[in-house]
Design a protein around this motif. Structure first.
Motif, PDB file in Angstrom:
ATOM      1  N   LYS A 100      36.346  19.817 -31.955  1.00  0.00           N
ATOM      2  CA  LYS A 100      36.847  18.672 -31.185  1.00  0.00           C
ATOM      3  C   LYS A 100      36.674  18.962 -29.701  1.00  0.00           C
ATOM      4  N   SER A 101      36.546  17.889 -28.932  1.00  0.00           N
ATOM      5  CA  SER A 101      36.396  18.033 -27.484  1.00  0.00           C
ATOM      6  C   SER A 101      37.743  18.350 -26.842  1.00  0.00           C
ATOM      7  N   VAL A 102      37.715  18.662 -25.567  1.00  0.00           N
ATOM      8  CA  VAL A 102      38.942  18.953 -24.839  1.00  0.00           C
ATOM      9  C   VAL A 102      39.888  17.756 -24.872  1.00  0.00           C
ATOM     10  N   ILE A 103      39.356  16.538 -24.845  1.00  0.00           N
ATOM     11  CA  ILE A 103      40.191  15.337 -24.851  1.00  0.00           C
ATOM     12  C   ILE A 103      40.783  15.074 -26.229  1.00  0.00           C
ATOM     13  N   GLU A 104      40.011  15.342 -27.273  1.00  0.00           N
ATOM     14  CA  GLU A 104      40.425  15.005 -28.636  1.00  0.00           C
ATOM     15  C   GLU A 104      41.311  16.064 -29.286  1.00  0.00           C
ATOM     16  N   THR A 105      41.369  17.272 -28.738  1.00  0.00           N
ATOM     17  CA  THR A 105      42.078  18.366 -29.395  1.00  0.00           C
ATOM     18  C   THR A 105      43.589  18.255 -29.212  1.00  0.00           C
ATOM     19  N   PRO A 106      44.336  18.091 -30.312  1.00  0.00           N
ATOM     20  CA  PRO A 106      45.795  18.077 -30.193  1.00  0.00           C
ATOM     21  C   PRO A 106      46.320  19.493 -29.974  1.00  0.00           C
ATOM     22  N   VAL A 107      47.445  19.604 -29.324  1.00  0.00           N
ATOM     23  CA  VAL A 107      48.031  20.911 -29.041  1.00  0.00           C
ATOM     24  C   VAL A 107      48.283  21.686 -30.333  1.00  0.00           C
ATOM     25  N   GLU A 108      48.681  20.983 -31.374  1.00  0.00           N
ATOM     26  CA  GLU A 108      48.969  21.647 -32.647  1.00  0.00           C
ATOM     27  C   GLU A 108      47.732  22.352 -33.211  1.00  0.00           C
ATOM     28  N   GLU A 109      46.569  21.712 -33.078  1.00  0.00           N
ATOM     29  CA  GLU A 109      45.335  22.336 -33.559  1.00  0.00           C
ATOM     30  C   GLU A 109      44.963  23.518 -32.680  1.00  0.00           C
ATOM     31  N   TRP A 110      45.110  23.361 -31.370  1.00  0.00           N
ATOM     32  CA  TRP A 110      44.850  24.465 -30.440  1.00  0.00           C
ATOM     33  C   TRP A 110      45.699  25.677 -30.815  1.00  0.00           C
ATOM     34  N   ASP A 111      46.998  25.450 -31.035  1.00  0.00           N
ATOM     35  CA  ASP A 111      47.908  26.547 -31.379  1.00  0.00           C
ATOM     36  C   ASP A 111      47.505  27.202 -32.702  1.00  0.00           C
ATOM     37  N   ARG A 112      47.116  26.420 -33.685  1.00  0.00           N
ATOM     38  CA  ARG A 112      46.738  26.963 -34.992  1.00  0.00           C
ATOM     39  C   ARG A 112      45.502  27.842 -34.887  1.00  0.00           C
ATOM     40  N   VAL A 113      44.477  27.365 -34.171  1.00  0.00           N
ATOM     41  CA  VAL A 113      43.237  28.122 -34.037  1.00  0.00           C
ATOM     42  C   VAL A 113      43.477  29.411 -33.251  1.00  0.00           C
ATOM     43  N   PHE A 114      44.269  29.333 -32.191  1.00  0.00           N
ATOM     44  CA  PHE A 114      44.568  30.540 -31.419  1.00  0.00           C
ATOM     45  C   PHE A 114      45.446  31.507 -32.197  1.00  0.00           C
TER      46      PHE A 114
END
Length: 257
Positions: A100-114
């Motif tokens: 997903k792009s920077v605009i489309e990425t929800p915080v929840e997905e960011w946290d999960r991947v990290f």
């Protein structure tokens, strides 16, 4: 009769794909193997265990999430007790991808991947090092880098972020652990024939998407998991004792260091 064990290796995310190939290759090299993946992969883990035992090597399965600190600590301690030998190699292979792009990425997905890719790799590095130092030092810690950790790619804000983080962590860990005789490196694949690649091309009609994808690879093909495993095999060997802090590309020429 199988040759005497070289010690044991832990490979996370080893139920399938690159992780499974690494586990089999290190078993062929003479290591006993601790396999790890999440609960949904238990059937594949058991298949890998069977294949490793057929090679004459001991094998054990550890099911759990590498973003959980207590699990990682416990897995390493239990594996050392189970095999009754030194942890010589730890391969922090487990990871997930997000597109997903920077605009489309929800915080929840960011946290999960990290949590999985970055936190999980950090925990593996840390507690593998603690175990190796407690044994008197020496050993190989190897992480899963990526071409996406060397060059940003569109629609991969969280994935690239974690792979750049792993590259930096690897350099720092290599400097911190050199005095103990522990090397820390990553393998950095480009396109490899895995389930992950197949899923990214799942909506390909008539092979057009795949053809366009391969067109951007100078060698004109995706890599094979055994090719990555062969690189890891070398990094895990005694011959690689003067290589540390490196992120070694295996990408068909898509990125030149």
């Amino acid at each position: 009769m199988a040759e005497e064990s070289k010690g044991f290796a832990i490979i996370t995310g080893s139920a399938q794909g690159i992780g499974r190939s690494i586990a089999l290759k290190l078993a062929e090299d003479g290591f006993d193997i601790a396999l790890n993946d999440i609960q949904s992969q238990i059937a594949r883990l058991k298949e890998a265990e069977d294949d490793i035992q057929k090679l004459g090597r001991r094998c054990s399965i550890f099911v759990g999430d590498i973003s959980n600190e207590e699990f990682v600590k416990g897995m390493i301690q239990e594996a050392a007790s189970h095999f009754g030998s030194k942890l010589d190699v730890f391969v922090a292979n487990a990871g997930v991808v997000a597109n997903k792009s920077v605009i489309e990425t929800p915080v929840e997905e960011w946290d999960r991947v990290f949590a999985i890719n970055a936190r999980g790799t950090f925990l593996c590095y840390k507690y593998a090092a603690v175990q190796m130092i407690s044994q008197g030092g020496g050993g190989r810690i190897i992480g899963a880098g990526s071409v996406s950790g060397k060059q940003g790619r569109p629609n991969r804000i969280s994935y690239c972020g974690t792979k750049f983080a792993i590259r930096g962590m690897t350099q720092v860990a290599a400097l911190d652990l050199a005095k103990y005789g522990i090397t820390v490196n990553t393998y950095a694949p480009g396109a490899i024939e895995t389930t992950m690649l197949a899923e990214s091309l799942a909506d390909d009609t008539g092979g057009v998407k795949r053809a366009g994808y391969l067109k951007n690879i100078p060698m004109g093909r995706a890599g094979q998991t055994n090719e990555v495993a062969s690189l890891v095999s070398y990094l895990a060997s005694k011959d690689a004792g003067y290589i540390t802090g490196q992120s070694i590309g295996i990408n068909g020429g898509t990125h030149l260091d």
